[in-house]
Design an enzyme around this catalytic site. Structure first.
Site, PDB file in Angstrom:
ATOM      1  N   TRP A   5       0.809  -1.226   0.000  1.00 46.65           N
ATOM      2  CA  TRP A   5       0.000   0.000   0.000  1.00 46.65           C
ATOM      3  C   TRP A   5       0.839   1.271   0.000  1.00 46.65           C
ATOM      4  O   TRP A   5       0.308   2.363  -0.168  1.00 46.65           O
ATOM      5  CB  TRP A   5      -0.941  -0.003   1.207  1.00 46.65           C
ATOM      6  N   LYS A   6       2.147   1.133   0.291  1.00 46.82           N
ATOM      7  CA  LYS A   6       3.026   2.313   0.398  1.00 46.82           C
ATOM      8  C   LYS A   6       2.402   3.332   1.365  1.00 46.82           C
ATOM      9  O   LYS A   6       1.756   2.924   2.317  1.00 46.82           O
ATOM     10  CB  LYS A   6       3.289   2.898  -0.999  1.00 46.82           C
ATOM     11  N   HIS A  89      12.977  -2.269  -0.226  1.00 47.92           N
ATOM     12  CA  HIS A  89      12.231  -1.712  -1.362  1.00 47.92           C
ATOM     13  C   HIS A  89      13.036  -0.575  -1.998  1.00 47.92           C
ATOM     14  O   HIS A  89      13.689   0.195  -1.305  1.00 47.92           O
ATOM     15  CB  HIS A  89      10.859  -1.208  -0.894  1.00 47.92           C
ATOM     16  N   GLU A  91      12.181   2.205  -3.119  1.00 46.65           N
ATOM     17  CA  GLU A  91      11.868   3.563  -2.639  1.00 46.65           C
ATOM     18  C   GLU A  91      12.619   3.852  -1.341  1.00 46.65           C
ATOM     19  O   GLU A  91      13.024   4.990  -1.095  1.00 46.65           O
ATOM     20  CB  GLU A  91      10.348   3.720  -2.477  1.00 46.65           C
ATOM     21  N   GLY A 164       5.598   1.924 -10.473  1.00 45.91           N
ATOM     22  CA  GLY A 164       4.774   3.132 -10.513  1.00 45.91           C
ATOM     23  C   GLY A 164       4.815   3.862 -11.845  1.00 45.91           C
ATOM     24  O   GLY A 164       4.343   4.990 -11.961  1.00 45.91           O
ATOM     25  N   GLY A 225       1.685  -2.582  -6.241  1.00 45.82           N
ATOM     26  CA  GLY A 225       1.577  -1.387  -5.399  1.00 45.82           C
ATOM     27  C   GLY A 225       0.255  -0.701  -5.705  1.00 45.82           C
ATOM     28  O   GLY A 225      -0.771  -0.986  -5.085  1.00 45.82           O
ATOM     29  N   GLY A 226       0.273   0.156  -6.720  1.00 47.00           N
ATOM     30  CA  GLY A 226      -0.923   0.920  -7.096  1.00 47.00           C
ATOM     31  C   GLY A 226      -2.163   0.048  -7.246  1.00 47.00           C
ATOM     32  O   GLY A 226      -3.247   0.403  -6.754  1.00 47.00           O
TER      33      GLY A 226
HETATM   34  P1  PGA Z   1       3.542  -0.548  -8.512  1.00 42.41           P
HETATM   35  O1  PGA Z   1       4.481  -0.760  -7.230  1.00 42.41           O
HETATM   36  O2  PGA Z   1       2.727  -1.799  -8.680  1.00 42.41           O
HETATM   37  O3  PGA Z   1       2.693   0.651  -8.184  1.00 42.41           O
HETATM   38  O4  PGA Z   1       4.446  -0.321  -9.673  1.00 42.41           O
HETATM   39  C1  PGA Z   1       5.065  -1.988  -6.953  1.00 42.41           C
HETATM   40  C2  PGA Z   1       5.983  -1.874  -5.767  1.00 42.41           C
HETATM   41  O5  PGA Z   1       6.702  -0.890  -5.642  1.00 42.41           O
HETATM   42  O6  PGA Z   1       6.019  -2.772  -4.902  1.00 42.41           O
END
Ligand code: PGA
Length: 240
Positions: A5-6, A89, A91, A164, A225-226
């Site tokens: 979910w970030k 991750h 990020e 993303g 993620g998204g």
């Molecule tokens: P994303 O993110 O599906 O939004 O590209 C995946 C992730 O970073 O785990």
């Protein structure tokens, strides 16, 4: 099948997601489902997901158990609410300067405290274009998992250029790296571990592209993620 979910969702938004999601995936018994949520939501998720087929994960931990580390949260603390944690991750590597050495300390602490680790690695676009993808993921795996056990680790291959961006790796591109990582596991550990370790893919996975990715023999799951933020799209990915 782990949703990341970030930094998204208030408690109210999480509650509304879970109402639908629990129903949508209640019959999905042949795979493990995890939601990796922000720390603030972990108590709520633990309560809401008790006695369901959905497990709870965190997105980070610090590598000490307690002490003067303002703003950090330890493995011991998240263990009260969840069974998984994402570590490494891209990020976190990019915005919070997490090196392979820091990632390794976090993996060790998480395992020591009984958490299962979703260990992320992956190359940037620049690294892919230079043709050094395999060297990069090999270094990340060797250094990130240095002197750890492997049993409670899921490896998540996430090419940074696909996260993303809506630009997913093709199933063949992902499979090539997954094969490489599995062979590396065979060299570092043994054949049995190489065969049984889950290697999942992340990077713009959605309900349209998930089944082609999941059809590849060495891709054991995914980390959207998204697309995990909506109950319907995440459950459709799980169904595929
Ligand atoms: P994303 O993110 O599906 O939004 O590209 C995946 C992730 O970073 O785990």
């Amino acid at each position: 099948m782990a949703g990341n979910w970030k930094m998204n969702k208030t408690s109210e938004e999480a509650r509304s997601f879970l109402g639908d999601f629990k129903l949508f995936v209640k019959d999905a018994r042949d795979c493990d489902i995890v939601i990796c949520a922000p720390f603030t939501l972990l108590p709520l998720l633990k309560k809401e997901l008790e006695n369901t087929n959905i497990k709870v994960g965190a997105q980070n931990i610090f590598y000490e158990d307690s002490g003067a580390y303002t703003g950090e949260v330890s493995a011991l603390m998240v263990k009260e609410f969840c069974s998984y944690v994402i570590i490494g991750h891209s990020e976190r590597r990019k915005y919070f300067n997490e090196t392979n050495e820091i990632v390794n300390k976090k993996v060790k602490k998480a395992l020591e405290r009984g958490l299962k680790v979703i260990f992320c690695l992956g190359e940037t676009l620049e690294e892919r274009e230079k043709g050094i993808t395999k060297q990069i993921v090999e270094t990340q795996l060797r250094e990130g998992l240095s002197k750890t056990t492997i049993e409670n680790i899921v490896i998540a291959y996430e090419p940074v250029w696909a996260i993303g961006t809506g630009k997913t790796a093709t199933p063949a591109q992902a499979e090539e790296v997954h094969i490489f990582l599995r062979e590396l596991l065979r060299q570092l550990y043994n054949q049995e571990i190489a065969d049984s370790t889950r290697i999942i893919y992340g990077g713009s996975v959605n309900q349209e592209n998930a089944s082609a990715i999941l059809n590849m023999p060495n891709i054991d799951g995914c980390l959207p993620g998204g697309a995990s933020l909506e109950a319907s799209s995440f459950s459709n990915i799980i169904k595929s």
